[in-house]
Scaffold this motif. Sequence first.
Motif, PDB file in Angstrom:
ATOM      1  N   CYS A  23       0.848  -1.197   0.000  1.00 29.69           N
ATOM      2  CA  CYS A  23       0.000   0.000   0.000  1.00 29.69           C
ATOM      3  C   CYS A  23       0.885   1.250   0.000  1.00 29.69           C
ATOM      4  O   CYS A  23       2.003   1.238   0.512  1.00 29.69           O
ATOM      5  CB  CYS A  23      -0.889  -0.008   1.244  1.00 29.69           C
ATOM      6  SG  CYS A  23      -1.965   1.425   1.391  1.00 29.69           S
ATOM      7  N   GLY A  24       0.394   2.330  -0.560  1.00 27.92           N
ATOM      8  CA  GLY A  24       1.173   3.560  -0.652  1.00 27.92           C
ATOM      9  C   GLY A  24       0.906   4.569   0.455  1.00 27.92           C
ATOM     10  O   GLY A  24       1.536   5.622   0.501  1.00 27.92           O
ATOM     11  N   CYS A  25      -0.013   4.263   1.388  1.00 31.42           N
ATOM     12  CA  CYS A  25      -0.317   5.231   2.440  1.00 31.42           C
ATOM     13  C   CYS A  25       0.836   5.298   3.452  1.00 31.42           C
ATOM     14  O   CYS A  25       1.641   4.373   3.571  1.00 31.42           O
ATOM     15  CB  CYS A  25      -1.637   4.900   3.129  1.00 31.42           C
ATOM     16  SG  CYS A  25      -1.611   3.446   4.182  1.00 31.42           S
ATOM     17  N   ASP A  26       0.907   6.409   4.171  1.00 29.16           N
ATOM     18  CA  ASP A  26       2.016   6.639   5.097  1.00 29.16           C
ATOM     19  C   ASP A  26       2.113   5.573   6.185  1.00 29.16           C
ATOM     20  O   ASP A  26       3.200   5.110   6.517  1.00 29.16           O
ATOM     21  CB  ASP A  26       1.905   8.023   5.750  1.00 29.16           C
ATOM     22  CG  ASP A  26       2.173   9.144   4.756  1.00 29.16           C
ATOM     23  OD1 ASP A  26       2.811   8.882   3.704  1.00 29.16           O
ATOM     24  OD2 ASP A  26       1.761  10.292   5.036  1.00 29.16           O
ATOM     25  N   LYS A  27       0.972   5.185   6.745  1.00 29.05           N
ATOM     26  CA  LYS A  27       0.957   4.175   7.804  1.00 29.05           C
ATOM     27  C   LYS A  27       1.509   2.840   7.300  1.00 29.05           C
ATOM     28  O   LYS A  27       2.290   2.176   7.971  1.00 29.05           O
ATOM     29  CB  LYS A  27      -0.472   3.993   8.305  1.00 29.05           C
ATOM     30  CG  LYS A  27      -0.634   4.034   9.778  1.00 29.05           C
ATOM     31  CD  LYS A  27      -2.107   3.935  10.132  1.00 29.05           C
ATOM     32  CE  LYS A  27      -2.232   3.610  11.596  1.00 29.05           C
ATOM     33  NZ  LYS A  27      -3.599   3.525  12.044  1.00 29.05           N
ATOM     34  N   ALA A  28       1.094   2.471   6.102  1.00 19.08           N
ATOM     35  CA  ALA A  28       1.551   1.208   5.514  1.00 19.08           C
ATOM     36  C   ALA A  28       3.041   1.270   5.178  1.00 19.08           C
ATOM     37  O   ALA A  28       3.764   0.294   5.371  1.00 19.08           O
ATOM     38  CB  ALA A  28       0.745   0.876   4.268  1.00 19.08           C
ATOM     39  N   LYS A  29       3.490   2.422   4.684  1.00 16.59           N
ATOM     40  CA  LYS A  29       4.920   2.580   4.379  1.00 16.59           C
ATOM     41  C   LYS A  29       5.759   2.442   5.640  1.00 16.59           C
ATOM     42  O   LYS A  29       6.815   1.802   5.624  1.00 16.59           O
ATOM     43  CB  LYS A  29       5.178   3.940   3.730  1.00 16.59           C
ATOM     44  CG  LYS A  29       4.717   4.039   2.300  1.00 16.59           C
ATOM     45  CD  LYS A  29       5.007   5.431   1.764  1.00 16.59           C
ATOM     46  CE  LYS A  29       4.471   5.628   0.366  1.00 16.59           C
ATOM     47  NZ  LYS A  29       4.694   6.992  -0.126  1.00 16.59           N
ATOM     48  N   GLU A  30       5.307   3.038   6.736  1.00 17.26           N
ATOM     49  CA  GLU A  30       6.029   2.942   8.011  1.00 17.26           C
ATOM     50  C   GLU A  30       6.068   1.495   8.497  1.00 17.26           C
ATOM     51  O   GLU A  30       7.089   1.006   8.963  1.00 17.26           O
ATOM     52  CB  GLU A  30       5.389   3.851   9.062  1.00 17.26           C
ATOM     53  CG  GLU A  30       6.101   3.857  10.387  1.00 17.26           C
ATOM     54  CD  GLU A  30       7.538   4.336  10.331  1.00 17.26           C
ATOM     55  OE1 GLU A  30       8.358   3.822  11.128  1.00 17.26           O
ATOM     56  OE2 GLU A  30       7.858   5.216   9.513  1.00 17.26           O
ATOM     57  N   TYR A  31       4.938   0.791   8.365  1.00 22.01           N
ATOM     58  CA  TYR A  31       4.871  -0.617   8.757  1.00 22.01           C
ATOM     59  C   TYR A  31       5.856  -1.453   7.933  1.00 22.01           C
ATOM     60  O   TYR A  31       6.601  -2.265   8.473  1.00 22.01           O
ATOM     61  CB  TYR A  31       3.443  -1.153   8.581  1.00 22.01           C
ATOM     62  CG  TYR A  31       3.329  -2.628   8.861  1.00 22.01           C
ATOM     63  CD1 TYR A  31       3.197  -3.093  10.162  1.00 22.01           C
ATOM     64  CD2 TYR A  31       3.382  -3.564   7.830  1.00 22.01           C
ATOM     65  CE1 TYR A  31       3.110  -4.447  10.426  1.00 22.01           C
ATOM     66  CE2 TYR A  31       3.300  -4.925   8.083  1.00 22.01           C
ATOM     67  CZ  TYR A  31       3.164  -5.357   9.381  1.00 22.01           C
ATOM     68  OH  TYR A  31       3.087  -6.705   9.649  1.00 22.01           O
ATOM     69  N   ALA A  32       5.853  -1.247   6.614  1.00 21.52           N
ATOM     70  CA  ALA A  32       6.739  -2.001   5.725  1.00 21.52           C
ATOM     71  C   ALA A  32       8.203  -1.700   6.041  1.00 21.52           C
ATOM     72  O   ALA A  32       9.038  -2.613   6.038  1.00 21.52           O
ATOM     73  CB  ALA A  32       6.428  -1.672   4.268  1.00 21.52           C
ATOM     74  N   LYS A  33       8.507  -0.445   6.334  1.00 22.78           N
ATOM     75  CA  LYS A  33       9.880  -0.062   6.665  1.00 22.78           C
ATOM     76  C   LYS A  33      10.333  -0.735   7.960  1.00 22.78           C
ATOM     77  O   LYS A  33      11.432  -1.279   8.042  1.00 22.78           O
ATOM     78  CB  LYS A  33       9.976   1.458   6.804  1.00 22.78           C
ATOM     79  CG  LYS A  33      11.353   1.961   7.130  1.00 22.78           C
ATOM     80  CD  LYS A  33      11.369   3.477   7.238  1.00 22.78           C
ATOM     81  CE  LYS A  33      12.727   3.976   7.667  1.00 22.78           C
ATOM     82  NZ  LYS A  33      12.736   5.439   7.831  1.00 22.78           N
ATOM     83  N   GLN A  34       9.458  -0.727   8.971  1.00 20.60           N
ATOM     84  CA  GLN A  34       9.803  -1.358  10.244  1.00 20.60           C
ATOM     85  C   GLN A  34       9.981  -2.862  10.065  1.00 20.60           C
ATOM     86  O   GLN A  34      10.910  -3.459  10.610  1.00 20.60           O
ATOM     87  CB  GLN A  34       8.739  -1.083  11.301  1.00 20.60           C
ATOM     88  CG  GLN A  34       9.107  -1.686  12.650  1.00 20.60           C
ATOM     89  CD  GLN A  34       8.087  -1.424  13.718  1.00 20.60           C
ATOM     90  OE1 GLN A  34       6.903  -1.237  13.440  1.00 20.60           O
ATOM     91  NE2 GLN A  34       8.521  -1.432  14.956  1.00 20.60           N
ATOM     92  N   ARG A 101      15.280   6.350  14.312  1.00 17.42           N
ATOM     93  CA  ARG A 101      14.577   5.070  14.267  1.00 17.42           C
ATOM     94  C   ARG A 101      15.396   3.987  13.567  1.00 17.42           C
ATOM     95  O   ARG A 101      14.858   3.070  12.985  1.00 17.42           O
ATOM     96  CB  ARG A 101      13.214   5.242  13.613  1.00 17.42           C
ATOM     97  CG  ARG A 101      12.397   6.294  14.322  1.00 17.42           C
ATOM     98  CD  ARG A 101      11.126   6.529  13.632  1.00 17.42           C
ATOM     99  NE  ARG A 101      10.130   5.697  14.328  1.00 17.42           N
ATOM    100  CZ  ARG A 101       8.853   5.792  14.122  1.00 17.42           C
ATOM    101  NH1 ARG A 101       8.394   6.621  13.248  1.00 17.42           N
ATOM    102  NH2 ARG A 101       8.021   5.044  14.779  1.00 17.42           N
ATOM    103  N   LYS A 102      16.700   4.116  13.616  1.00 17.52           N
ATOM    104  CA  LYS A 102      17.597   3.150  12.986  1.00 17.52           C
ATOM    105  C   LYS A 102      17.950   2.062  14.002  1.00 17.52           C
ATOM    106  O   LYS A 102      18.204   2.357  15.165  1.00 17.52           O
ATOM    107  CB  LYS A 102      18.856   3.884  12.530  1.00 17.52           C
ATOM    108  CG  LYS A 102      19.902   2.992  11.926  1.00 17.52           C
ATOM    109  CD  LYS A 102      21.132   3.787  11.576  1.00 17.52           C
ATOM    110  CE  LYS A 102      22.250   2.878  11.150  1.00 17.52           C
ATOM    111  NZ  LYS A 102      23.503   3.581  11.052  1.00 17.52           N
TER     112      LYS A 102
END
Length: 118
Positions: A23-34, A101-102
């Motif tokens: 998904c391209g939404c900000d919440k989903a991007k943060e989840y995928a990054k984490q 957040r690294k």
Amino acid sequence: MGTATGKAGLSEMEINELVTCRCGCDKAKEYAKQKEQIQKAKARIEETFGPAAGEEKALDEAIVANLISFVDIIAEKKMQSVTVDIGRGLMLMYGKEASNRKQEIDRQHHTIPNQKNQ
């Protein structure tokens, strides 16, 4: 975030996670990054302390599994960081830096100088 069904062999929860990660939404991007950071941290521990580290440096599988479990504990914000003194002058230091957040994994060797009685 979306929902999908029909992919063979995956549970509904697994399908939803795949959709979320794409998904391209900000919440989903943060989840995928984490999620990616967690996977990289676990791989780094495996590579640093597991069989890939070489016969002399590799630790027992059970110890490596315990070290890897700290990644999830820290990701769930149950702990901020961990330092494990493994012995043989070997330590694992792992934590998530709040500023960027690294996640960081460090394998350190410590040498204690000889002390002579005077």
